[in-house]
Design an enzyme around this catalytic site. Structure first.
Site, PDB file in Angstrom:
ATOM      1  CE  LYS A 122     -43.712  60.482 -23.046  1.00 52.77           C
ATOM      2  NZ  LYS A 122     -43.131  59.637 -22.314  1.00 52.77           N
ATOM      3  CE  LYS A 162     -40.492  60.479 -15.507  1.00 46.68           C
ATOM      4  NZ  LYS A 162     -40.479  59.287 -14.948  1.00 46.68           N
ATOM      5  CE  LYS A 166     -47.588  54.361 -17.144  1.00 47.05           C
ATOM      6  NZ  LYS A 166     -46.177  54.404 -17.213  1.00 47.05           N
TER       7      LYS A 166
HETATM    8  P1  TYM Z   1     -42.934  53.649 -19.229  1.00 46.29           P
HETATM    9  O1  TYM Z   1     -43.539  53.084 -18.116  1.00 46.29           O
HETATM   10  O2  TYM Z   1     -43.060  55.047 -19.288  1.00 46.29           O
HETATM   11  O3  TYM Z   1     -43.380  53.177 -20.655  1.00 46.29           O
HETATM   12  C1  TYM Z   1     -43.894  51.856 -20.880  1.00 46.29           C
HETATM   13  C2  TYM Z   1     -43.598  51.630 -22.298  1.00 46.29           C
HETATM   14  O4  TYM Z   1     -44.497  52.423 -23.013  1.00 46.29           O
HETATM   15  C3  TYM Z   1     -43.901  53.158 -24.029  1.00 46.29           C
HETATM   16  N1  TYM Z   1     -44.530  54.402 -24.254  1.00 46.29           N
HETATM   17  C4  TYM Z   1     -44.905  54.907 -25.492  1.00 46.29           C
HETATM   18  N2  TYM Z   1     -44.908  54.418 -26.857  1.00 46.29           N
HETATM   19  C5  TYM Z   1     -45.437  55.419 -27.692  1.00 46.29           C
HETATM   20  N3  TYM Z   1     -46.073  56.509 -27.397  1.00 46.29           N
HETATM   21  C6  TYM Z   1     -46.102  56.880 -25.960  1.00 46.29           C
HETATM   22  N4  TYM Z   1     -46.879  57.943 -25.829  1.00 46.29           N
HETATM   23  C7  TYM Z   1     -45.815  56.262 -25.053  1.00 46.29           C
HETATM   24  N5  TYM Z   1     -45.549  56.308 -23.893  1.00 46.29           N
HETATM   25  C8  TYM Z   1     -44.837  55.147 -23.160  1.00 46.29           C
HETATM   26  C9  TYM Z   1     -42.509  53.283 -23.481  1.00 46.29           C
HETATM   27  O5  TYM Z   1     -41.602  53.721 -24.650  1.00 46.29           O
HETATM   28  C10 TYM Z   1     -42.185  52.160 -22.968  1.00 46.29           C
HETATM   29  O6  TYM Z   1     -41.718  50.986 -23.888  1.00 46.29           O
HETATM   30  N6  TYM Z   1     -38.189  53.232 -18.317  1.00 46.29           N
HETATM   31  C11 TYM Z   1     -39.059  52.671 -18.898  1.00 46.29           C
HETATM   32  C12 TYM Z   1     -39.543  51.264 -18.001  1.00 46.29           C
HETATM   33  C13 TYM Z   1     -38.284  50.480 -17.929  1.00 46.29           C
HETATM   34  C14 TYM Z   1     -37.866  49.675 -19.085  1.00 46.29           C
HETATM   35  C15 TYM Z   1     -36.952  48.822 -18.389  1.00 46.29           C
HETATM   36  C16 TYM Z   1     -38.214  49.547 -20.230  1.00 46.29           C
HETATM   37  C17 TYM Z   1     -37.514  50.041 -16.806  1.00 46.29           C
HETATM   38  N7  TYM Z   1     -36.617  49.331 -16.975  1.00 46.29           N
HETATM   39  C18 TYM Z   1     -36.066  47.982 -19.166  1.00 46.29           C
HETATM   40  C19 TYM Z   1     -37.370  48.638 -21.128  1.00 46.29           C
HETATM   41  C20 TYM Z   1     -36.423  47.659 -20.438  1.00 46.29           C
HETATM   42  C21 TYM Z   1     -40.521  53.594 -18.612  1.00 46.29           C
HETATM   43  O7  TYM Z   1     -40.248  54.462 -17.889  1.00 46.29           O
HETATM   44  O8  TYM Z   1     -41.418  53.183 -19.435  1.00 46.29           O
END
Ligand code: TYM
Length: 338
Positions: A203, A121, A206
């Protein structure tokens, strides 16, 4: 009677979060949300829309607000029952930021610097490498540790952050005695890393600027078909995994997630058929799989007050649980309690 007979089996506590930084993708759904709905009957689950995390990258306020409603609506639309699960928005429970500050003081500069997501990032937003982006994983650790979480269902890309949360919990427990439960990850065998349709070595995300790279959960059927038709593959014609066949491998993963079929079954089904036919089949199962979610989503977005009730009830229930851990932490580190 054996003492074990009267010990009630405690339900597992599950926590996970998702950023409202755009329309959710097929990656979010297959890597995370789909598993969340599977866990809701057997565990005490909390799912959080992490708006505080989202502002580590600059957001347009009106869009962030809209995406927060949309993300919550998509969680419910994908099958999460707001009565069975605690669904809430992170900024509504101040204990997250309060614990995050304490945990910042137990997170090392070196370990935060090693986080892959921070490096990626910072490279992408080189004009805004803010301190929040750097300490993002300590807020995530606070999210998880506040609820004495057993299991954290996430996609592959969050594994490193989860390991850091475990390290922080262990470090704190070693200094102050048992305070946090040390959480485990729960990463699906299929779908943990859905790749971009435009570049299958990256990957699906979004924030990708190329809209053909990403299937959004709200894409209509014709758009889904068009994007899969254009998906980057290789110059061969066999439907199987292999070196240089990351694009086909990714499509096989998506097909397997929706149909439950194994690689061998998919290979057999498409033996002698070309990429065009396979892409069309993947597009069809995806569009069919997303349709009920999209229909329910449209209903929910027309009921803003219902969504607000979910947020409010969720925040109240979460805050009660979070307060217990926070007060324990404040006492242990030596803050005066009044
Ligand atoms: P975020 O918002 O980027 O994504 C949410 C969840 O989706 C999964 N994910 C994917 N899985 C498979 N293939 C992909 N291309 C893909 N893109 C996203 C992510 O692994 C995630 O599980 N930091 C975290 C949010 C967060 C969080 C937490 C998660 C904040 N606090 C506490 C677990 C526990 C995030 O940015 O996810």
């Amino acid at each position: 009677m054996n003492s074990g007979d009267i010990v009630q089996q405690r339900k597992k506590i599950i926590f996970s979060g998702i950023q409202p930084s755009g329309v959710l993708t097929l990656g979010n759904y297959l890597g995370a949300m789909r598993n969340w709905t599977k866990l809701q009957d057997e565990a005490d689950c909390l799912y959080c829309v992490v708006d505080l995390h989202a502002i580590t990258v600059r957001q347009v306020p009106a869009e962030l607000r809209r995406h927060t409603y949309e993300t919550l609506a998509l969680l419910v639309a994908s099958g999460l029952d707001p009565d069975k699960n605690i669904l809430f928005v992170q900024s509504h429970v101040p204990a997250h930021t309060q614990l995050a500050w304490v945990l910042n003081c137990f997170s090392m500069f070196g370990e935060l610097s090693r986080m892959t997501q921070f490096k990626e990032k910072s490279a992408k937003h080189s004009d805004n490498i803010n301190a929040g982006l750097f300490t993002y994983p300590t807020l995530m650790a606070a999210d998880i540790l506040l609820y004495q979480t057993d299991l954290v269902p996430v996609g592959q890309d969050q594994k490193q952050h989860l390991e850091l949360a475990r390290d922080i919990a262990i470090r704190f427990n070693n200094i102050y005695g048992e305070t946090f439960r040390v959480p485990e990850g729960y990463i699906p065998q299929t779908g943990a890393k859905i790749m971009s349709l435009a570049d299958p070595t990256k990957k699906m995300s979004k924030s990708d600027e190329n809209e053909n790279a990403v299937i959004s959960l709200l894409d209509p059927r014709d758009v889904i078909i068009r994007k899969f038709k254009r998906a980057v593959t290789d110059s061969g014609n066999e439907i199987r995994r292999g070196e240089g066949k990351e694009g086909i491998g990714n499509l096989m993963t998506i097909y397997s997630c929706f149909t439950g079929k194994t690689d061998e079954e998919i290979e057999r089904e498409f033996a002698g058929k070309g990429y065009g036919e396979f892409k069309m089949a993947v597009a069809e199962v995806t569009a069919d799989g997303l349709k009920p979610i999209q229909d329910k989503f449209a209903e929910l977005m027309a009921e803003k007050t219902y969504l607000e009730e979910i947020m409010k009830t969720g925040a109240e229930r979460a805050a009660k649980i979070a307060a217990r851990t926070l007060s324990k932490v404040y006492r242990k580190v030596g803050f005066v309690q009044i």
